[in-house]
Design an enzyme around this catalytic site. Sequence first.
Site, PDB file in Angstrom:
ATOM      1  CB  SER A 143      -2.271 -57.566  68.991  1.00 26.29           C
ATOM      2  OG  SER A 143      -2.135 -58.818  69.639  1.00 26.29           O
ATOM      3  CE1 TYR A 156       0.568 -59.852  64.647  1.00 31.02           C
ATOM      4  CE2 TYR A 156       0.489 -60.277  67.015  1.00 31.02           C
ATOM      5  CZ  TYR A 156      -0.159 -59.973  65.824  1.00 31.02           C
ATOM      6  OH  TYR A 156      -1.517 -59.770  65.814  1.00 31.02           O
TER       7      TYR A 156
HETATM    8  P1  NAP Z   1      -6.492 -62.993  58.885  1.00 30.89           P
HETATM    9  O1  NAP Z   1      -7.646 -63.879  59.069  1.00 30.89           O
HETATM   10  O2  NAP Z   1      -5.149 -63.575  58.560  1.00 30.89           O
HETATM   11  O3  NAP Z   1      -6.862 -61.871  57.784  1.00 30.89           O
HETATM   12  C1  NAP Z   1      -5.907 -60.914  57.452  1.00 30.89           C
HETATM   13  C2  NAP Z   1      -6.499 -59.914  56.494  1.00 30.89           C
HETATM   14  O4  NAP Z   1      -5.491 -58.943  56.192  1.00 30.89           O
HETATM   15  C3  NAP Z   1      -6.932 -60.540  55.171  1.00 30.89           C
HETATM   16  O5  NAP Z   1      -8.078 -59.895  54.700  1.00 30.89           O
HETATM   17  C4  NAP Z   1      -5.745 -60.227  54.261  1.00 30.89           C
HETATM   18  O6  NAP Z   1      -6.167 -60.124  52.911  1.00 30.89           O
HETATM   19  C5  NAP Z   1      -5.313 -58.862  54.781  1.00 30.89           C
HETATM   20  N1  NAP Z   1      -3.929 -58.528  54.469  1.00 30.89           N
HETATM   21  C6  NAP Z   1      -2.798 -59.162  54.890  1.00 30.89           C
HETATM   22  N2  NAP Z   1      -1.712 -58.569  54.365  1.00 30.89           N
HETATM   23  C7  NAP Z   1      -2.160 -57.528  53.609  1.00 30.89           C
HETATM   24  C8  NAP Z   1      -1.529 -56.542  52.828  1.00 30.89           C
HETATM   25  N3  NAP Z   1      -0.201 -56.502  52.686  1.00 30.89           N
HETATM   26  N4  NAP Z   1      -2.298 -55.619  52.194  1.00 30.89           N
HETATM   27  C9  NAP Z   1      -3.655 -55.649  52.302  1.00 30.89           C
HETATM   28  N5  NAP Z   1      -4.310 -56.574  53.020  1.00 30.89           N
HETATM   29  C10 NAP Z   1      -3.568 -57.511  53.670  1.00 30.89           C
HETATM   30  O7  NAP Z   1      -6.232 -62.095  60.191  1.00 30.89           O
HETATM   31  P2  NAP Z   1      -7.197 -61.709  61.423  1.00 30.89           P
HETATM   32  O8  NAP Z   1      -6.995 -62.701  62.485  1.00 30.89           O
HETATM   33  O9  NAP Z   1      -8.559 -61.408  60.939  1.00 30.89           O
HETATM   34  O10 NAP Z   1      -6.449 -60.381  61.910  1.00 30.89           O
HETATM   35  C11 NAP Z   1      -6.874 -59.078  61.558  1.00 30.89           C
HETATM   36  C12 NAP Z   1      -6.083 -58.077  62.377  1.00 30.89           C
HETATM   37  O11 NAP Z   1      -6.278 -58.338  63.765  1.00 30.89           O
HETATM   38  C13 NAP Z   1      -4.572 -58.158  62.154  1.00 30.89           C
HETATM   39  O12 NAP Z   1      -4.015 -56.860  62.179  1.00 30.89           O
HETATM   40  C14 NAP Z   1      -4.081 -58.967  63.337  1.00 30.89           C
HETATM   41  O13 NAP Z   1      -2.734 -58.707  63.642  1.00 30.89           O
HETATM   42  C15 NAP Z   1      -5.029 -58.502  64.418  1.00 30.89           C
HETATM   43  N6  NAP Z   1      -5.184 -59.435  65.531  1.00 30.89           N
HETATM   44  C16 NAP Z   1      -5.658 -60.701  65.326  1.00 30.89           C
HETATM   45  C17 NAP Z   1      -5.791 -61.565  66.414  1.00 30.89           C
HETATM   46  C18 NAP Z   1      -6.321 -62.969  66.292  1.00 30.89           C
HETATM   47  O14 NAP Z   1      -6.295 -63.707  67.278  1.00 30.89           O
HETATM   48  N7  NAP Z   1      -6.846 -63.390  65.147  1.00 30.89           N
HETATM   49  C19 NAP Z   1      -5.428 -61.116  67.695  1.00 30.89           C
HETATM   50  C20 NAP Z   1      -4.947 -59.829  67.859  1.00 30.89           C
HETATM   51  C21 NAP Z   1      -4.835 -58.981  66.769  1.00 30.89           C
HETATM   52  P3  NAP Z   1      -5.452 -60.957  51.718  1.00 30.89           P
HETATM   53  O15 NAP Z   1      -5.571 -62.394  52.097  1.00 30.89           O
HETATM   54  O16 NAP Z   1      -6.184 -60.585  50.494  1.00 30.89           O
HETATM   55  O17 NAP Z   1      -4.033 -60.458  51.724  1.00 30.89           O
END
Ligand code: NAP
Length: 260
Positions: A143, A156
């Site tokens: 991130s 985080y």
């Molecule tokens: P999201 O919409 O909340 O989706 C998170 C995903 O991770 C879901 O598929 C969830 O599946 C899975 N997950 C969470 N805990 C888990 C666990 N303990 N074991 C296995 N799977 C797990 O998040 P996102 O925004 O797509 O983010 C994806 C990645 O990008 C993350 O690492 C996040 O930190 C990073 N990121 C996001 C942003 C942003 O703005 N969105 C920015 C920078 C970085 P379940 O629901 O089945 O648990």
Amino acid sequence: MSQRLCGQRVLITGASRGIGRAIALAFAREGANLALLATKREALDELVQSTPLKDANCTLLQVDVRDRQACFEAVREIEQGLGGIDVLVNNAGIHRSGAFLDHSPDDFQALLDVNLFGVVHLMQAVLPGMKDRAKGSIINMASTAGKWGSRNQSAYNVSKHALVGLTRCVALEVAASGVRVNAICPGFVQTDMVEDLKRGYAQVAGVDIEGIIQATLSRIPIGRILDPEEIAHMAVLLASDESKAITGQSILVDGGMLLV
Ligand code: NAP
């Protein structure tokens, strides 16, 4: 269709929603064989049934990345089924808002358990096979929070700084064996996580959601929240041979956020 990942065997964590879902769809378009992992099996089933993934070769795994043994078993199952893993996308992650003085040690531990140790478990599970085959690309979803400080999300940011450091160190250790390790550092991306983040910030800062949206947009030079597909494009590049000279990097995809 360019089929840049034709026949590549890919494990994607957190594939059920958001960025992971977009990566799964982009990789399938490029011809990859997919193993998709999340904690909720129904969400994975729904994803495959409701998208073009139903025509792709997908293995679905209900695994919590905090469970080291389950991670190793999942990798063994995929390696037996597909004959190996060429690409690992460590995308699963969680976020928690809170002022540093309000964060408990449990908050730090919870973030590290998923965002750091989940990645440690899976990298240690796949690397022996990748090194034996002298081929592999690991992509860790860090991130912008892994590159700078932010208010009200210290746990985080710590987890994502750790992931950037881990990416550098492991890349260095395995570079000579033909395996590459990189991280993507997204800015704000339109997913469930960013919606939770806006609500969490609004609560901690004591302002309304609209105020948070305006403050967020004002920090992004291109003037908009990113689409998950825009992160998936970078993941395709890092998975493909087009990036075979790139390792140990943490690449910003942030609409210019870190310029200001
Ligand atoms: P999201 O919409 O909340 O989706 C998170 C995903 O991770 C879901 O598929 C969830 O599946 C899975 N997950 C969470 N805990 C888990 C666990 N303990 N074991 C296995 N799977 C797990 O998040 P996102 O925004 O797509 O983010 C994806 C990645 O990008 C993350 O690492 C996040 O930190 C990073 N990121 C996001 C942003 C942003 O703005 N969105 C920015 C920078 C970085 P379940 O629901 O089945 O648990």
